[in-house]
Each structure stands twice: as structure tokens, then as C-alpha cells.
Enzyme design. Structure first.
Site, PDB file in Angstrom:
ATOM      1  N   ASP A  78       0.618  -2.238  13.420  1.00  0.00           N
ATOM      2  CA  ASP A  78       1.551  -2.634  11.867  1.00  0.00           C
ATOM      3  C   ASP A  78       1.187  -4.093  12.338  1.00  0.00           C
ATOM      4  OD1 ASP A  78       2.690  -3.589   9.818  1.00  0.00           O
ATOM      5  OD2 ASP A  78       2.653  -1.635   8.698  1.00  0.00           O
TER       6      ASP A  78
ATOM      7  N   ARG B 242       0.448  -1.035  -0.306  1.00  0.00           N
ATOM      8  CA  ARG B 242      -0.358   0.150  -0.098  1.00  0.00           C
ATOM      9  C   ARG B 242       1.146   0.905  -0.327  1.00  0.00           C
ATOM     10  NH1 ARG B 242      -3.995   1.880   4.404  1.00  0.00           N
ATOM     11  NH2 ARG B 242      -2.666   1.626   5.642  1.00  0.00           N
TER      12      ARG B 242
ATOM     13  N   THR C 208      -0.985   7.882  -1.052  1.00  0.00           N
ATOM     14  CA  THR C 208      -2.188   7.875  -1.731  1.00  0.00           C
ATOM     15  C   THR C 208      -3.452   6.517  -1.203  1.00  0.00           C
ATOM     16  OG1 THR C 208      -1.469   6.130  -2.918  1.00  0.00           O
ATOM     17  CG2 THR C 208      -0.639   8.201  -3.843  1.00  0.00           C
TER      18      THR C 208
ATOM     19  N   ASP D 145       4.897  -5.322  11.208  1.00  0.00           N
ATOM     20  CA  ASP D 145       5.986  -5.587  12.194  1.00  0.00           C
ATOM     21  C   ASP D 145       6.124  -5.779  13.532  1.00  0.00           C
ATOM     22  OD1 ASP D 145       6.535  -3.487  10.040  1.00  0.00           O
ATOM     23  OD2 ASP D 145       5.866  -1.509  11.168  1.00  0.00           O
TER      24      ASP D 145
END
Length: 210
Positions: free
Chosen positions: A201, A103, A107, A204
Site C-alpha cells: 500500500d 476505494r 466492492t 501506508d
């Protein structure tokens, strides 16, 4: 599109530990695997089977076996890899493909950077693994990728989802045979496109910052 939130105390408990920012990566990985196995039980409820005759120690009887072609499990790299072991433990005869989606953090649009899938997915049931259904962009692109190769129905397994992602995915998959199985539906997305309250995340937390 069908959405199923797996409402079970064990799922809620494991998600609570995953959400905790102090949970270390080894525990996070182990709990993710356990959680996915529980979600996979719901996700495979309509897996296709065929009748088979077997010999028990007592008599001959009829049972069922997973139909051919075998289901295809597709983790979305990299965070989806943390869900793979929990899925194949429940569905060990499935084949495994890989799809790399990233991703753009500005944007929020997805891009495919790698794939290892059969060229022809005709008449295949596919199970996509993606921990977080946030904006719905990457998962929607992955699902469309599979249908473009001939898949007949796709089930996505996600730990968490935001309502915005569900709405976007429903629009993107209109007319497709798609099922979404979730551990929980969270409140919303924040201004950075992260699920709130979420768990951060997932990649992560599974593998560390790389």
C-alpha cells in the site's frame, strides 16, 4: 489511450528499492519524489508551449515558454501527495488541485470524498498523480471527473500498473485524450485487488498506518 512505460535503469533501480519491504518511510518518500521527477520528464513531453523573445547576454533570440492556461497537477489523495513534490520540481509554474478518492475494499469501487479544483477546466492540460494503477477504478473516476469539468487532455503518472487496470482504464476512457506514464508494468492483481509483485500500500508506506 496511450501507455508509456519509462524503461530506464535509474527508474528500475529506484523501483527495486521501493519494492523492498524493509525500505523505511523516509527513504520511500525521498525515492518516490526522485522517481516521479524522472517519470514527469516523459509525461510532459507534449506539454503545450508558446514562442517568446528573450535577450541573452549576447543577442536577441526566440525560445519557448509554458502556454496559458497553465497545466494543472492533480494528486489523488492521499498517496498521490507523495508524488507532488517530484512533479512540481520539474513543472514549477503548474497550478495544483486535489482530488480525494477512496476505494471500497469489499466492492473495489471508487468514491470521491473531497475535491479542490477549478470549476472550469476548459482548454487545460491535466496531470494526475496516483502511485498504483491496480483495478483502474479510482484513476478512471478521477480522469472522468476532470473531463467533466472541461479538461482537453489528461496524463496520469503512476509508479506501477497491473494489466487488468490498464485494460479497465482503456475501456473507461474510450474516446478521451488520455496518456498513462508508468515506472513499470507488473504481472497481475491478486484476489484482494493489489498489484503483484507490487510494493504494498503506497499510502501506508509513505505515511504510515493511519
Amino acid at each position: 489511450m496511450r501507455v508509456h512505460v519509462a524503461d530506464h535503469p535509474l527508474i528500475t533501480h529506484k523501483l527495486t528499492v521501493l519494492r523492498d519491504r524493509t525500505t523505511p518511510s523516509p527513504v520511500f518518500r525521498a525515492l518516490t519524489e526522485e522517481l516521479v521527477t524522472l517519470l514527469a520528464y516523459e509525461a510532459t513531453r507534449n506539454v503545450r508551449t508558446e514562442p517568446v523573445q528573450i535577450e541573452t547576454p549576447v543577442t536577441t533570440t526566440m525560445g519557448v515558454a509554458i502556454s496559458q492556461p497553465r497545466p494543472l497537477v492533480v494528486p489523488i489523495l492521499r498517496a498521490g501527495l507523495g508524488m507532488l513534490e517530484g512533479m512540481v520540481k520539474l513543472l514549477p509554474t503548474a497550478e495544483v488541485g486535489f482530488l480525494g478518492m477512496v476505494r471500497n475494499e469489499e466492492t473495489l469501487e471508487p468514491a470521491t470524498y473531497a475535491e479542490r479544483l477549478p470549476d472550469d477546466l476548459s482548454d487545460r492540460q491535466c496531470f494526475v498523480l496516483d502511485p498504483m494503477l491496480a483495478t483502474g477504478g479510482s484513476l478512471g473516476a478521477a480522469i472522468e471527473f476532470l473531463f467533466a469539468r472541461g479538461a482537453v487532455d489528461v496524463t496520469a503518472i503512476c509508479l506501477l500498473a497491473a494489466p487488468e487496470g490498464i485494460a479497465a482504464l482503456e475501456k473507461a476512457t474510450e474516446g478521451r485524450d488520455v496518456t498513462i506514464v508508468l515506472g513499470a508494468m507488473d504481472e497481475r492483481l491478486n484476489e484482494h485487488g493489489y498489484i503483484v509483485p507490487g510494493l504494498g500500500d503506497a499510502g501506508d508506506r509513505l505515511y504510515g498506518l493511519v
